[in-house]
Design a protein around this motif. Structure first.
Motif, PDB file in Angstrom:
ATOM      1  N   ALA A  35      51.762  52.660   1.682  1.00 13.89           N
ATOM      2  CA  ALA A  35      51.303  51.565   2.231  1.00 13.89           C
ATOM      3  C   ALA A  35      50.868  51.670   3.535  1.00 13.89           C
ATOM      4  N   LEU A  49      51.908  39.934   0.458  1.00 12.34           N
ATOM      5  CA  LEU A  49      50.785  40.094  -1.287  1.00 12.34           C
ATOM      6  C   LEU A  49      49.787  39.501  -1.992  1.00 12.34           C
ATOM      7  N   ASP A  76      47.996  46.576   2.583  1.00 11.30           N
ATOM      8  CA  ASP A  76      47.763  46.639   0.877  1.00 11.30           C
ATOM      9  C   ASP A  76      47.954  47.593   0.309  1.00 11.30           C
ATOM     10  N   ARG A  77      48.138  46.738  -0.874  1.00 15.50           N
ATOM     11  CA  ARG A  77      48.887  47.107  -2.278  1.00 15.50           C
ATOM     12  C   ARG A  77      48.167  48.872  -2.442  1.00 15.50           C
ATOM     13  N   SER A  83      45.169  51.332   2.171  1.00 19.15           N
ATOM     14  CA  SER A  83      46.236  52.446   1.381  1.00 19.15           C
ATOM     15  C   SER A  83      45.871  53.367   0.594  1.00 19.15           C
ATOM     16  N   GLY A  97      55.676  47.550  -9.676  1.00 16.86           N
ATOM     17  CA  GLY A  97      55.219  46.533  -9.020  1.00 16.86           C
ATOM     18  C   GLY A  97      56.754  45.921  -8.260  1.00 16.86           C
ATOM     19  N   PHE A 100      56.973  49.246  -5.809  1.00 16.35           N
ATOM     20  CA  PHE A 100      56.364  49.455  -4.802  1.00 16.35           C
ATOM     21  C   PHE A 100      57.116  47.598  -3.627  1.00 16.35           C
ATOM     22  N   VAL A 101      57.729  47.012  -4.367  1.00 20.10           N
ATOM     23  CA  VAL A 101      58.026  45.779  -3.260  1.00 20.10           C
ATOM     24  C   VAL A 101      59.437  46.318  -2.974  1.00 20.10           C
ATOM     25  N   GLY A 121      49.814  39.783  -6.775  1.00 18.44           N
ATOM     26  CA  GLY A 121      50.668  39.915  -5.700  1.00 18.44           C
ATOM     27  C   GLY A 121      51.967  38.773  -6.232  1.00 18.44           C
ATOM     28  N   PHE A 124      53.702  40.711  -8.336  1.00 13.69           N
ATOM     29  CA  PHE A 124      55.146  42.089  -8.685  1.00 13.69           C
ATOM     30  C   PHE A 124      55.668  41.222  -7.917  1.00 13.69           C
TER      31      PHE A 124
END
Length: 312
Positions: A35, A49, A76-77, A83, A97, A100-101, A121, A124
């Motif tokens: 990331a 996000l 940046d996702r 990313s 999702g 990732f968070v 976002g 997510f």
């Protein structure tokens, strides 16, 4: 478009708002993920996000209202911006999702933080808040969280159909080359109510982000995962994203604010009201004269609303 050129255009866009972000990379446990984080401001951390087919810099019009009181963390996702590449085929989008968070907060050393999300976002953020409600202090959702409506618009059916999407991006849907091209595309998609509100430097930056070598694959393979049945299709009637989360929204016990554009083409404000009603502590503000990206149409209104909400 290469990453160096995009980074230069991104810096110019931030400078246009009087901001100079600290940019760094965080390696996450999934070896395919890395990331890129952009941080501005001082104070309590807030994670923002961005939506699909976009980059962290898309939040720029919202940031001046928040940067004096908050440390704003804009990733940046995966598959977007700096990313780098990420192919979503075969990925469980909900699990991805939320993970990732979670890994992002872990990498930042944050046990708990407010989340701000738009579109994908927002999805997510909701997926993470259901899985880990104790780690979300407050939740702000600007625009329709991805897949809130019962049916997808034709554009997303096309983009979510494997093979058709590749053909479209080689012909009619080629990424924009400049700010004018971006405005025209956003106007056709209804992402903003008035495309003239997109500043030149921001438009150039976002157009450059859409032309990064991995951007189209990251976007199209993600949209393919949203549809039911797997792989998408023109005849898919139901979405696999936010709508599927509705029965579990009661697990989210933090305060939630929806800022929903009155002209959002991906879901009318009544869709948002129905979702907000399933949350224990939520309210929806309908943003007049705004599309799917309400903070770009109405930056001052959205900035003030988010700042006041985060202040509690």
């Amino acid at each position: 478009m290469d990453a160096t050129a995009f980074a230069r255009m991104q810096s110019l866009a931030y400078a246009g708002y009087g901001l100079e972000p600290e940019t760094r990379f965080v390696d996450l446990p999934d070896p395919r993920m890395r990331a890129c984080l952009h941080e501005v401001g001082q104070g309590d951390p807030v994670v923002l996000l961005h939506g699909g087919n976009s980059v962290a810099a898309s939040w720029l019009p919202l940031l001046p209202a928040l940067a004096d009181e908050h440390r704003l963390i804009l990733p940046d996702r995966p598959g977007c911006g700096l990313s780098g590449p990420f192919d979503y085929r075969g990925v469980d989008l909900r699990a991805h999702g939320a993970a990732f968070v979670e890994r992002l907060l872990d990498g930042l050393g944050l046990d708990r933080a407010p989340l701000v999300g738009n579109s994908m976002g927002g999805y997510f953020a909701l997926a993470f808040a259901i899985a880990h409600p104790e780690r979300v202090a407050r939740l702000v959702l600007l625009g329709e969280p991805a897949g809130s409506s019962a049916r997808a618009v034709l554009f997303h059916r096309l983009v979510g159909t494997r093979g058709v999407n590749s053909l479209l991006y080689r012909t009619a849907l080629r990424p924009p080359r400049d700010a004018a091209g971006l405005r025209a595309g956003w106007a056709r998609a209804g992402l903003v109510a008035d495309p003239s509100r997109v500043p030149d430097a921001l438009g150039v930056c976002l157009a450059a982000g859409a032309r990064l070598p991995w951007a189209v694959r990251g976007w199209t393979t993600m949209v393919e995962r949203v549809f039911v049945p797997p792989g998408g299709g023109l005849f898919a009637r139901e979405l696999r994203a936010t709508r599927a989360l509705v029965p579990e929204l009661g697990r989210i016990d933090c305060p939630v604010l929806f800022l929903w554009g009155s002209q959002d083409p991906l879901g009318a404000p009544d869709v948002g009201r129905g979702i907000a009603a399933r949350l224990p502590d939520a309210r929806l503000v309908e943003v007049e004269d705004a599309g799917h990206l309400p903070w770009i149409d109405q930056p001052e209104l959205c900035g003030t609303a988010v700042a006041e909400f985060l202040a509690g």
